[in-house]
Design an enzyme around this catalytic site. Structure first.
Site, mmCIF file in Angstrom:
data_model
loop_
_atom_site.group_PDB
_atom_site.id
_atom_site.type_symbol
_atom_site.label_atom_id
_atom_site.label_comp_id
_atom_site.label_asym_id
_atom_site.label_seq_id
_atom_site.Cartn_x
_atom_site.Cartn_y
_atom_site.Cartn_z
ATOM 1 N N LYS A 115 1.052 -1.571 0.628
ATOM 2 C CA LYS A 115 -0.094 0.240 0.192
ATOM 3 C C LYS A 115 0.904 1.106 -0.378
ATOM 4 O O LYS A 115 0.279 2.146 -0.306
ATOM 5 C CB LYS A 115 -0.562 -0.174 1.724
ATOM 6 C CG LYS A 115 -1.762 -0.876 0.860
ATOM 7 C CD LYS A 115 -3.110 -0.609 1.877
ATOM 8 C CE LYS A 115 -4.697 -2.182 1.817
ATOM 9 N NZ LYS A 115 -4.979 -1.701 2.810
ATOM 10 N N LYS A 197 -6.161 -12.485 -8.259
ATOM 11 C CA LYS A 197 -7.827 -12.988 -7.238
ATOM 12 C C LYS A 197 -9.142 -11.317 -7.979
ATOM 13 O O LYS A 197 -8.376 -10.445 -7.934
ATOM 14 C CB LYS A 197 -7.448 -12.347 -6.105
ATOM 15 C CG LYS A 197 -8.626 -12.984 -5.384
ATOM 16 C CD LYS A 197 -8.191 -13.392 -3.900
ATOM 17 C CE LYS A 197 -9.183 -12.112 -2.588
ATOM 18 N NZ LYS A 197 -8.849 -12.801 -1.236
ATOM 19 N N LYS A 200 -12.120 -6.291 -6.180
ATOM 20 C CA LYS A 200 -13.208 -4.717 -6.211
ATOM 21 C C LYS A 200 -12.063 -3.187 -6.717
ATOM 22 O O LYS A 200 -12.998 -2.547 -6.462
ATOM 23 C CB LYS A 200 -13.804 -4.558 -5.365
ATOM 24 C CG LYS A 200 -13.370 -4.590 -3.304
ATOM 25 C CD LYS A 200 -14.206 -4.016 -2.436
ATOM 26 C CE LYS A 200 -13.457 -4.354 -0.547
ATOM 27 N NZ LYS A 200 -13.984 -4.682 0.454
#
Ligand code: TRP
Length: 334
Positions: A115, A197, A200
């Site tokens: 991140k 994967k 969202k």
């Protein structure tokens, strides 16, 4: 609340729209867990502000997520569904746990590194201590089990280490949580890059099916799913795109992958994709209809939010007071 059931805690962020992967891999499988566990599912909005959010959008999404929890079948009388920000104990315990967590431990967290690289212009202290807030979430409710994916395992390990460290000093204060290994949900991959994967936060809108996508959109995304040139519908690693579509079809219909392979033996990819699209549309229809109904009933949802925040607060405060006492904060004068 004073029962013998074990406690289960999980949280989801309200950032981005939930995908079919979140539903088939997590939510759908949570519905029956309340028979066996005392379940807490938090909309973790404190975690969300570690990256910049538009306040109006965050508020809307948080409410949407809570409503989706209910629409997906989590009974709000049997599960505690609440906003993390409505229980101030999360932040208070997180502070205390920060004082029992080493910089070196937080530095090793791979999610922080990822991140930080992604948001290089805003590497704030909250992003760094995100895992201690997550530990506070879990430990506040004395959770025995936590259903998390592989990407959160490192955070759960840290939670256990911090809890054990605290207990070693002050006695048995925290239950040491374990990962919940039950019937694991399907792992759904991106429709565009089937080795990744379904997420969202994917920038390609065709990569993910969102829970609120209408039937035409779902159909279109399925038809555009990346496959291969083998031309055979087989469940094997060499065909990750087809394998993913089989997993989706299988999770939506309850049929085993082998049965799906048999059912589509000799059929073309085009036909199979249409069948997958139809299966997804039918699987999501009840959830979407229920969501529409619920979102019109403001008073009902408000009632749930209030009652469940009170319940969560009650449990959280019990742990928090004990911890405050242990570390030496003065007793409250009544
Ligand atoms: N960090 C988790 C995620 O991004 C969300 C989360 C926050 C969570 N607190 C939690 C998950 C406690 C399980 C338990 O997926």
């Amino acid at each position: 609340m004073l029962n013998e059931k074990k406690v289960l805690f999980s949280g989801m962020q309200a950032t981005g729209n939930l995908t079919l992967g979140n539903y088939l891999g997590a939510l759908k499988n949570w519905v029956n867990l309340c028979e066996e566990y005392e379940c807490f599912y938090s909309v973790v909005d404190l975690h969300s502000i570690t990256v910049r959010q538009d306040p109006t959008v965050l508020r809307q999404r948080a409410r949407k997520l809570l409503t989706i929890y209910i629409a997906a079948g989590l009974d709000p009388e049997k599960n505690c569904l609440y906003y993390q920000s409505h229980v101030s104990g999360h932040a208070e315990l997180a502070w205390i746990l920060n004082c029992f967590t080493y910089m070196g431990e937080l530095n090793r967290m791979t999610q922080f590194k990822d991140k930080a690289a992604k948001h290089a212009d805003n590497i704030n202290a909250g992003l760094f201590t995100y895992p201690t807030l997550m530990a506070a979430d879990i430990l506040l409710y004395q959770a025995d089990v936590v259903p998390v994916g592989i990407d959160q395992m490192q955070h759960l390990e840290l939670t256990r280490d911090v809890a054990q460290r605290f207990n070693a000093v002050y006695g048995d204060v925290f239950t040491i949580p374990e990962v919940y290994i039950g019937k694991v949900g399907a792992k759904i991959m991106s429709l565009q890059e089937p080795l990744k994967k379904m997420s969202k936060s994917d920038e390609n809108p065709n990569a993910s099916i969102y829970l609120m996508d209408d039937p035409d959109t779902i159909m279109r995304k399925c038809k555009r799913a990346v496959t291969d040139s083998e031309g055979q519908i087989l469940y094997r690693e060499e065909q990750p795109g087809i394998r993913n579509l089989i997993d989706i079809y299988s999770a939506c219909t309850g049929k085993k992958p082998e049965e799906v392979v048999k059912e589509f033996d000799g059929k073309g990819y085009g036909d199979f994709k249409v069948a997958v699209g139809e299966a997804v549309v039918s699987a999501l229809r009840p959830l979407q209809e229920r969501y529409e109904e619920l979102s019109k009933d403001k008073a009902y949802i408000d009632g749930i939010i209030k009652a469940n925040a009170e319940k969560a607060n009650y449990v959280a405060t019990k742990t928090l007071r004990k911890v405050q006492r242990k570390v030496g904060f003065p007793d409250r004068v009544r």
